[in-house]
Scaffold this motif. Sequence first.
Motif, PDB file in Angstrom:
ATOM      1  N   THR A  32       0.829  -1.208   0.000  1.00 25.15           N
ATOM      2  CA  THR A  32       0.000   0.000   0.000  1.00 25.15           C
ATOM      3  C   THR A  32       0.860   1.253   0.000  1.00 25.15           C
ATOM      4  OG1 THR A  32      -1.922   1.021   1.059  1.00 25.15           O
ATOM      5  CG2 THR A  32      -0.183   0.257   2.531  1.00 25.15           C
ATOM      6  N   THR A  33       0.203   2.413  -0.079  1.00 25.81           N
ATOM      7  CA  THR A  33       0.890   3.705   0.101  1.00 25.81           C
ATOM      8  C   THR A  33       0.038   4.589   1.006  1.00 25.81           C
ATOM      9  OG1 THR A  33      -0.148   4.650  -1.861  1.00 25.81           O
ATOM     10  CG2 THR A  33       2.042   3.715  -2.157  1.00 25.81           C
ATOM     11  N   PHE A  34       0.711   5.507   1.689  1.00 29.48           N
ATOM     12  CA  PHE A  34       0.035   6.461   2.572  1.00 29.48           C
ATOM     13  C   PHE A  34       0.518   7.875   2.284  1.00 29.48           C
ATOM     14  CE2 PHE A  34       0.230   2.495   5.082  1.00 29.48           C
ATOM     15  CZ  PHE A  34      -1.132   2.290   5.248  1.00 29.48           C
ATOM     16  N   ILE A  35      -0.355   8.839   2.543  1.00 35.18           N
ATOM     17  CA  ILE A  35       0.009  10.262   2.473  1.00 35.18           C
ATOM     18  C   ILE A  35      -0.128  10.837   3.881  1.00 35.18           C
ATOM     19  CG2 ILE A  35      -0.669  12.542   1.600  1.00 35.18           C
ATOM     20  CD1 ILE A  35      -1.697  11.116  -0.927  1.00 35.18           C
ATOM     21  N   VAL A  36       0.918  11.488   4.362  1.00 33.93           N
ATOM     22  CA  VAL A  36       0.833  12.158   5.666  1.00 33.93           C
ATOM     23  C   VAL A  36       0.874  13.674   5.466  1.00 33.93           C
ATOM     24  CG1 VAL A  36       1.818  10.258   6.986  1.00 33.93           C
ATOM     25  CG2 VAL A  36       3.344  11.996   6.056  1.00 33.93           C
ATOM     26  N   GLY A  37       0.222  14.378   6.374  1.00 34.21           N
ATOM     27  CA  GLY A  37       0.258  15.849   6.330  1.00 34.21           C
ATOM     28  C   GLY A  37      -0.789  16.472   5.433  1.00 34.21           C
ATOM     29  N   HIS A  38      -1.803  15.695   5.044  1.00 36.41           N
ATOM     30  CA  HIS A  38      -2.890  16.265   4.246  1.00 36.41           C
ATOM     31  C   HIS A  38      -3.583  17.353   5.070  1.00 36.41           C
ATOM     32  CE1 HIS A  38      -6.791  16.562   2.220  1.00 36.41           C
ATOM     33  NE2 HIS A  38      -6.235  15.965   1.167  1.00 36.41           N
ATOM     34  N   PRO A  39      -4.050  18.448   4.440  1.00 34.52           N
ATOM     35  CA  PRO A  39      -4.772  19.477   5.198  1.00 34.52           C
ATOM     36  C   PRO A  39      -5.861  18.856   6.076  1.00 34.52           C
ATOM     37  CG  PRO A  39      -4.422  20.239   2.962  1.00 34.52           C
ATOM     38  CD  PRO A  39      -3.929  18.811   3.014  1.00 34.52           C
ATOM     39  N   GLY A  40      -5.899  19.270   7.334  1.00 36.99           N
ATOM     40  CA  GLY A  40      -6.900  18.740   8.263  1.00 36.99           C
ATOM     41  C   GLY A  40      -6.420  17.561   9.075  1.00 36.99           C
ATOM     42  N   GLU A  41      -5.222  17.003   8.776  1.00 41.41           N
ATOM     43  CA  GLU A  41      -4.730  15.845   9.529  1.00 41.41           C
ATOM     44  C   GLU A  41      -4.258  16.282  10.918  1.00 41.41           C
ATOM     45  OE1 GLU A  41      -1.862  12.130   8.479  1.00 41.41           O
ATOM     46  OE2 GLU A  41      -0.808  14.022   8.816  1.00 41.41           O
ATOM     47  N   SER A  42      -4.938  15.783  11.952  1.00 41.40           N
ATOM     48  CA  SER A  42      -4.555  16.107  13.331  1.00 41.40           C
ATOM     49  C   SER A  42      -3.529  15.086  13.815  1.00 41.40           C
ATOM     50  CB  SER A  42      -5.781  16.056  14.241  1.00 41.40           C
ATOM     51  OG  SER A  42      -6.261  14.718  14.313  1.00 41.40           O
ATOM     52  N   GLN A  43      -2.948  15.365  14.980  1.00 41.09           N
ATOM     53  CA  GLN A  43      -2.003  14.420  15.584  1.00 41.09           C
ATOM     54  C   GLN A  43      -2.712  13.097  15.878  1.00 41.09           C
ATOM     55  OE1 GLN A  43       1.200  14.696  15.708  1.00 41.09           O
ATOM     56  NE2 GLN A  43       1.608  12.824  16.877  1.00 41.09           N
ATOM     57  N   GLU A  44      -3.993  13.184  16.302  1.00 38.31           N
ATOM     58  CA  GLU A  44      -4.780  11.971  16.594  1.00 38.31           C
ATOM     59  C   GLU A  44      -4.974  11.135  15.329  1.00 38.31           C
ATOM     60  OE1 GLU A  44      -5.196  14.759  19.730  1.00 38.31           O
ATOM     61  OE2 GLU A  44      -5.681  15.053  17.599  1.00 38.31           O
ATOM     62  N   ASP A  45      -5.277  11.804  14.210  1.00 38.31           N
ATOM     63  CA  ASP A  45      -5.434  11.090  12.929  1.00 38.31           C
ATOM     64  C   ASP A  45      -4.146  10.358  12.576  1.00 38.31           C
ATOM     65  OD1 ASP A  45      -8.059  12.076  12.422  1.00 38.31           O
ATOM     66  OD2 ASP A  45      -7.221  13.948  11.624  1.00 38.31           O
ATOM     67  N   PHE A  46      -3.020  11.050  12.748  1.00 34.75           N
ATOM     68  CA  PHE A  46      -1.722  10.472  12.404  1.00 34.75           C
ATOM     69  C   PHE A  46      -1.404   9.276  13.309  1.00 34.75           C
ATOM     70  CE2 PHE A  46       2.972  10.409  13.010  1.00 34.75           C
ATOM     71  CZ  PHE A  46       3.295   9.920  11.754  1.00 34.75           C
ATOM     72  N   GLU A  47      -1.682   9.412  14.589  1.00 32.11           N
ATOM     73  CA  GLU A  47      -1.406   8.310  15.528  1.00 32.11           C
ATOM     74  C   GLU A  47      -2.272   7.093  15.215  1.00 32.11           C
ATOM     75  OE1 GLU A  47      -1.793  10.056  19.427  1.00 32.11           O
ATOM     76  OE2 GLU A  47       0.031  11.268  19.163  1.00 32.11           O
ATOM     77  N   GLU A  48      -3.517   7.339  14.790  1.00 30.74           N
ATOM     78  CA  GLU A  48      -4.398   6.240  14.383  1.00 30.74           C
ATOM     79  C   GLU A  48      -3.805   5.498  13.177  1.00 30.74           C
ATOM     80  OE1 GLU A  48      -8.970   5.496  12.770  1.00 30.74           O
ATOM     81  OE2 GLU A  48      -8.459   7.467  13.590  1.00 30.74           O
ATOM     82  N   LEU A  49      -3.252   6.259  12.244  1.00 33.38           N
ATOM     83  CA  LEU A  49      -2.616   5.669  11.059  1.00 33.38           C
ATOM     84  C   LEU A  49      -1.412   4.824  11.470  1.00 33.38           C
ATOM     85  CD1 LEU A  49      -2.168   5.377   8.002  1.00 33.38           C
ATOM     86  CD2 LEU A  49      -1.002   7.593   8.030  1.00 33.38           C
ATOM     87  N   CYS A  50      -0.567   5.354  12.350  1.00 34.51           N
ATOM     88  CA  CYS A  50       0.632   4.627  12.792  1.00 34.51           C
ATOM     89  C   CYS A  50       0.260   3.307  13.464  1.00 34.51           C
ATOM     90  CB  CYS A  50       1.454   5.480  13.755  1.00 34.51           C
ATOM     91  SG  CYS A  50       2.226   6.901  12.955  1.00 34.51           S
TER      92      CYS A  50
END
Length: 450
Positions: A298-316
Amino acid sequence: MKFTETKPTKTLHLVSLGCTKNLVDSEIMLGKLKEYEITNDPTIADVIIVNTCGFIDSAKEESINTILNLHDERKEESVLVMAGCLTQRYQEELQKELPEIDIFTGVGDYDKIDKLVNEKRSAFTDEVFLLNETNDRVITGSSYHAYIKLSEGCNQTCSFCAIPSFKGKLHSRTLESLIKEVKNLVSNGYKDFSFVSQDSSSYLRDLGERDGLEKLVEEVEKIEGIQSARILYLYPSTTSLSLIEKIKNSTVFENYFDMPLQHISSNILKIMKRGKGVEKLKELMNSMKAVPNSFVRTTFIVGHPGESQEDFEELCKFVRDYKFDRANVFSYSDEDGTAAYEMLDKVPQEIIDERANFLGEIIKETTIQSLEQEIGNEVEVYVDGESEEHEYLLSARKVSWAPDIDGEIYINDNELLNEAGEAKQIEFGGKYTVRITELVGDKLLATVIK
C-alpha cells in the motif's frame, strides 16, 4: 572493387521518469523510433527524449532537472524532446520558460513521436493516447516480464490528486485489445505480466462492465504460456470481495494485492474524498491478508490538510498492527487545481516531514518482519541476471513480487546440477525454486534447489 556507402545510424537516448504507466508510453515511443539505435550516452545522441512525471513537487523537480542537465551535455545539432504528464499539465508555462527544448508533447501523441521528431514540431492532442494491440512496443529492462496498461485517466475525485485534470476521465481499453497484446508478447517469449492503470479496479466501468478485472482474470488464464501475473493499483471503493476471491482461486494471477489506502482515519478519508468507510476498508484489507501466501502492498500520504495528531497516531497504530508486506509513505504535496490546494487548515511542512520520517521507520520495521518470515522457505523466483552487489551473486525476484519495487533476492550459485548430475548454467529470465537461507540488511540470500 565496389564500395557501398552505409548510412550512419541515428542514435536515441530516452529517459522515462515516474511510474510504470509512463514506462509503457516510453516503450511505445521506442517502437515508433525503431530506426534509431538506443544509446546510454546522451552526449552522442541525435535525439533525446524525457518522458516526464507531473504528479507531485519532487517528481516535477526531477523532470525539470533531468531535462536541463541533458540540455547542458547534449551535442549541438541534437533534438531534445520533453514529453508526458508534466508537459501536458503545464504546456503553456513550460513552452515560455524553457526555450532550450526543441519539441514539447503531452500524453496524447506517443504514437506520433516519429512524425514530431522528423518535422521538429510540438503537439498536444486533446485526447489521451490509448494503447491498442497494433502499437509496436519495445519492451525494456526484461526478457520475460512486461507491463500491460489497462486504461487511461481516472473517474475518482481524490482531494490531493491532479491526474484527472490532465489525464481526463477513465478510458478503458477493450478486453479483446488487451488479450491480443498479451498473446503477441507470449509468442515473443514473455511469461510474466503486471497489469497497471491509474485505477485498475475500475477497468471497463466506463464501458458498462462492473466486474472488468474479474473478466480479465478469466481471459488471461486461458492464454497458454503465461506463467504468472499480478494487478497493480486497486482502488478501495471499486475493489470487491469477489475480486479478491477470483485472484485467490486463479491459477495464473499471484495473490498480490496492491491497494493505495492513503490513510485510515475516517476523518481524513472523508476529507480526501476516498469514498469508502473505514469498517469496509478494514474488511477488504483483512480479506486480502487472509488469502494463503498473500502479499499486501500500500501507500500512505501524511500531512494532508486537516490531519490532526490523533489522525496520524491512528494511522501509525494501523500500520503497526496490520504489518503490510510493503508500504510507501508520501509527504502531502500542495498541487494547484486540486480540492486540497484550496483548503485552509494546512499542516506545517516541518510537521509533515516529521510524520513522514516517523511512519517511514514503522514501515521499515514491518518490511523487515515480512522478509524475515521468508527465511527457511522454498519459493519460486525469476533470475534477472548478475547482481550489482557482486559478480558472483545473481539477482532474483520472488515470482509473486512486482519488479523493481518489492525487493531483490541474491543467489550465490550460478550453476545447478540436473537429473543426470551434470552442472547446468542458471539461465537469466528462468524460473527456479530456491531455499531462502538468511536476511542480510534488507536483502534475502538463497540457494537454488531446482
